[in-house]
Each structure stands twice: as structure tokens, then as C-alpha cells.
Design an enzyme around this catalytic site. Sequence first.
Site, mmCIF file in Angstrom:
data_model
loop_
_atom_site.group_PDB
_atom_site.id
_atom_site.type_symbol
_atom_site.label_atom_id
_atom_site.label_comp_id
_atom_site.label_asym_id
_atom_site.label_seq_id
_atom_site.Cartn_x
_atom_site.Cartn_y
_atom_site.Cartn_z
ATOM 1 N N SER A 192 37.107 74.671 45.523
ATOM 2 C CA SER A 192 35.767 75.112 44.812
ATOM 3 C C SER A 192 34.465 75.059 45.525
ATOM 4 O O SER A 192 34.296 74.270 46.536
ATOM 5 C CB SER A 192 35.639 74.171 43.746
ATOM 6 N N LYS B 290 42.358 71.172 40.260
ATOM 7 C CA LYS B 290 41.289 71.974 40.282
ATOM 8 C C LYS B 290 41.104 72.744 38.902
ATOM 9 O O LYS B 290 40.157 73.207 38.522
ATOM 10 C CB LYS B 290 41.885 73.267 41.305
ATOM 11 N N HIS C 127 38.876 70.600 37.127
ATOM 12 C CA HIS C 127 37.585 70.858 37.598
ATOM 13 C C HIS C 127 36.763 71.918 36.800
ATOM 14 O O HIS C 127 35.618 71.886 36.477
ATOM 15 C CB HIS C 127 37.506 70.946 39.276
ATOM 16 N N ASN C 128 37.649 73.082 36.897
ATOM 17 C CA ASN C 128 37.116 74.345 36.042
ATOM 18 C C ASN C 128 36.892 74.211 34.577
ATOM 19 O O ASN C 128 36.019 74.555 34.109
ATOM 20 C CB ASN C 128 38.097 75.619 36.306
ATOM 21 N N GLU D 117 33.831 72.371 34.416
ATOM 22 C CA GLU D 117 32.848 73.239 34.714
ATOM 23 C C GLU D 117 32.419 74.215 33.475
ATOM 24 O O GLU D 117 31.062 74.375 33.382
ATOM 25 C CB GLU D 117 33.247 74.193 35.647
#
Length: 471
Positions: free
Chosen positions: A129, A183, A186-187, A190
Amino acid sequence: MGSMDIGVIGLAVMGQNLALNIESRGYTVAVYNRTEARTRAFIESQSKSKAIEAAYDIESFVALLSRPRKVLLMVKSGAATDALIEALLPLLEPGDILMDGGNAHYSDTDRRYAAAERLGLHYLGIGISGGETGALLGPAIMVGGSLSGYEQVAPLLESLAAVGPHGSCCALLGPRSAGHYVKMIHNGIEYALMQALCEAYDLMHRGLEMSADEMADVFGRWNDAELESYLVAITEKILRQQDPEGTGPLVEMILDTAAQKGTGKWSSQSALDLGTPSASIAAAVFARITSSLKAERSAAEMLLAGPHPRLSMRRDEALDALFSTLLLAFLTVYGQGFRQLQDASQDRAYALDLSEVARVWMAGCIIRARLLVPMGKAFARQPDLAYLLLAEPFQSLWNKHQASFRSMVACAHEAGIPVPAMSSALNFVDTYRTARLPANLLQAQRDYFGAHTYQRIDRDGIEHTNWEQVR
Ligand code: NBP
């Protein structure tokens, strides 16, 4: 035998910048891209002194690499990754290390990991990222795979990652697809943070009739306080950007529809599969979907009544409440993401250390924020923490700001300004902190029409009532 330290396949924005980053750390890099013209354009744009060598077919690319070969795939996730792996496998040997740095779905990574390990290769699924700048200067790198595979590339990966307050933002987080799962979350986080920021902008813009510069000043102030983060910082910069065509703030000229695909959607799908309540992340995905219905929304605005979108608070009072709202919405969203990681770790045997996840997210990535430092400490103190807001300092922050959070969400609803991420965060925490919910009635309804049975609160056992006969 070749002599290059590592090979990068895929020379779109991420691959090019990662290749340059790796080379800048003193490694030699071989590059290859399916479309030759892209490789040539990249090589021609670089100075000849760079330790980067191009290949124009995959066999020559593999031949450039020293053994054990280290290959990093940076291509579109899905079929492209499978096609490349199929072409690469016959050319690699046991002991070689194949890394997928794309946004792969975790189930694809599990499948590819198993196939590669059967051939004696080390397979690492790597979530990266930081976008274009992060790739060039230092991204956050979330790795999944075997320790023996990771150990051979750790010095290289750790050297190219961002450096946070607790060291290199690169770590082996768990086996198999653990890196890609982290990940993905994480997104998801986000998505929800970005949606909450958009709602804050809407509340200031329409609800308080503030100018872009005034809003930028507010985001700037927030970025000097607990909300300090990459996303708040770029929001200030975006609001200050003027349209080069002279119409005023550029943001006002941008079409208000957003796409959603890949990792954000997958986070919510996985939350539903796991039965984990990542409600605000899902609300952000649905908000993007609704935004894409531009023609329908424009028609509905003429048909469905609502109030004048003006907040019934003084500006200074509203801005204080908005700070509280964004702070608690952010904490709720991170809390949901970490909780989903907790649940997935159990379900998928990832053995994730959430303080290590927080550490890797402290720099380089899109959700980096000052708040991740105390979050990391909270999970280090209590690795099985069920929900972030139960730990200090977050419990105290909730207790201090919750009244203002409520006032702002109520005020937004009164003014007819949609706040799906903020409102779902408040709803989630209010549900979570309610010892007795109305699910008793729900159980009765299920038993009424489907004889699904229920449990009583005053004794053990399963009950059924013939509701039609009860008076
Ligand atoms: P893209 O996701 O746009 O992918 C373009 C690359 O994939 C090009 O090199 C293209 O080669 C290659 N490719 C495709 Br499309 N089909 C292929 C095939 N069948 N065989 C071989 N190569 C193929 O590039 P990106 O934005 O640089 O992202 C790379 C990876 O990193 C993706 O998985 C992405 O999700 C992930 N990621 C991106 C970002 C970001 O900010 N962009 C951030 C974090 C992670 P061609 O030149 O021949 O078409």
C-alpha cells in the site's frame, strides 16, 4: 547463470516505481512486461547508469536472475496473475521465490501458494500500500507465506518499505494468504475513512456553507491534532487545489460518482461469511454503489422531499462536534477492521499479531495515522482484545466525545444530509454497548412463523410456543 538480484514483472505504475525503489536501495533489477512498448518506454526514460536490465520475453527474463531466483509480480490481479504464474512455473526451480505484490483475493493466494509449494517453490502473497509515491519512496508491505521463504527476501523488502515510529513497515504477518487478507482489510478501512471524510466535507460545504479554503483550514487544524493522518492531509490539499481552467476549486468540477471493486467489496463479503460486524466498511461500499446511480439520484431529487440542507448549529459548535464525530467514526472503523482480522485469524489459522499489523500500517500506507500508535500499544497489551473501543485511551475518547457525535449525526439527519459511514459507526457502537437488544422479539417472530425455537432468559433449554393459540 544470471546475476540480477530480483526480477519485477509488470511495468504499470506500481511495478515501475517499485523497480526504481528497489534499485535505489543498491539491488540489481531485471524487468519484464507483457507489452514490449511499455518496457522500452520505461528503460528509455531512465538513466543508463541505473542497475536495471530489461527482458522482452519471459525466458530471457528468468535467465537474467541469480539463484535462488526472486520474482515479484506487479500485474492486474486475477486472470493476469494466473497466466503469468502458468508461464513462469516451468522456468523456475525448487528454492526459487515467487512473490505476488498485486491485490490478489486471499482465496486465489491460498490456491497459488499450495500449487507453488508443491513444486518446492516459496510463494509469498504480498499486500503493498502507498500508491505511486509509496511504491517509489517506501510503501507499507504486508507479507504472507512461509518463514523460510520470507527470510530470503526480508533484507530487500524491509529496505524498500517506509520507516515508521517502530521500524520498517514490512513484516511477515502470517502464513499463506495472511498478507493479502490484511491488505484487503486495510483497503476496507480505507473505503470507510474516505467516506467519513467525504461526509465531513458535505456537512461543512452544504450544511455550513463553507468555502473550499475554509474547509481546507479545518482539515489542516484537524491534521495537527489526534486526527493526523495521510487521508486528512490530502483532503486539505485537494480542497486548496484550484481548477487550472479558472472555475474555482477543482473539487467542485469533479463528477460525484465513485466506483467500487476488488478489495473493498471483498472485505465486506468476507465479513458476511465470517459473521463479523464490519458495518461501517460495508456502508462505505454501499455509499459508493449509490453514488454511481447519478441519473436516478438526479431524478429522485425532484420527486422526494427533504429539508433544506442547513445544519441547525452555530458554525463553531458544529465544527467542534464534527471533529468529535470524525474522530469516533475513525476509531470505530479501525476497530471493525481489527475485529475482522481477529475473527479471520481464528477462522483461517493466520495467528495474526494485531500490534504488528498496526506497526506496519504506521507509515507508507494510505490509512497511516497518528492513532495507530496507541492502537498498536493496545493490542500489544491485550492481544485478544475483542474491540478497540474497550481499551484505553479509546474508551475515554468515546466517553468524552460520544455526546457530540450523537448531536452531529442527529443534526445531519435533520438537515437531510446523508452520513452513512458516520451514522453506521454510531449505530454499531450503540448496538455493541447495549446489553439487551430487541432480538428477543426477533426470536419470537422466527418461532412464530417457522418454529425456529428460542431460549428463555430464566432457564436453560430450547423452547417453542404455539403462538396462534396464545391469548
Ligand atoms: P494494473 O493493475 O493496471 O495492471 C497493469 C499491468 O498488468 C500491466 O503491466 C499489464 O501489462 C499487466 N497485465 C495485464 Br492488465 N494482463 C496481463 C496478462 N494477461 N499477462 C501479463 N501481464 C498482464 O497496474 P498497477 O496499478 O501498477 O497495479 C499492479 C498491481 O498492484 C495490481 O494488482 C494492483 O491491484 C496492485 N496495487 C495497485 C495500487 C495502485 O495504487 N495502482 C496500489 C496497491 C496495489 P500490459 O502493459 O501488457 O498491459
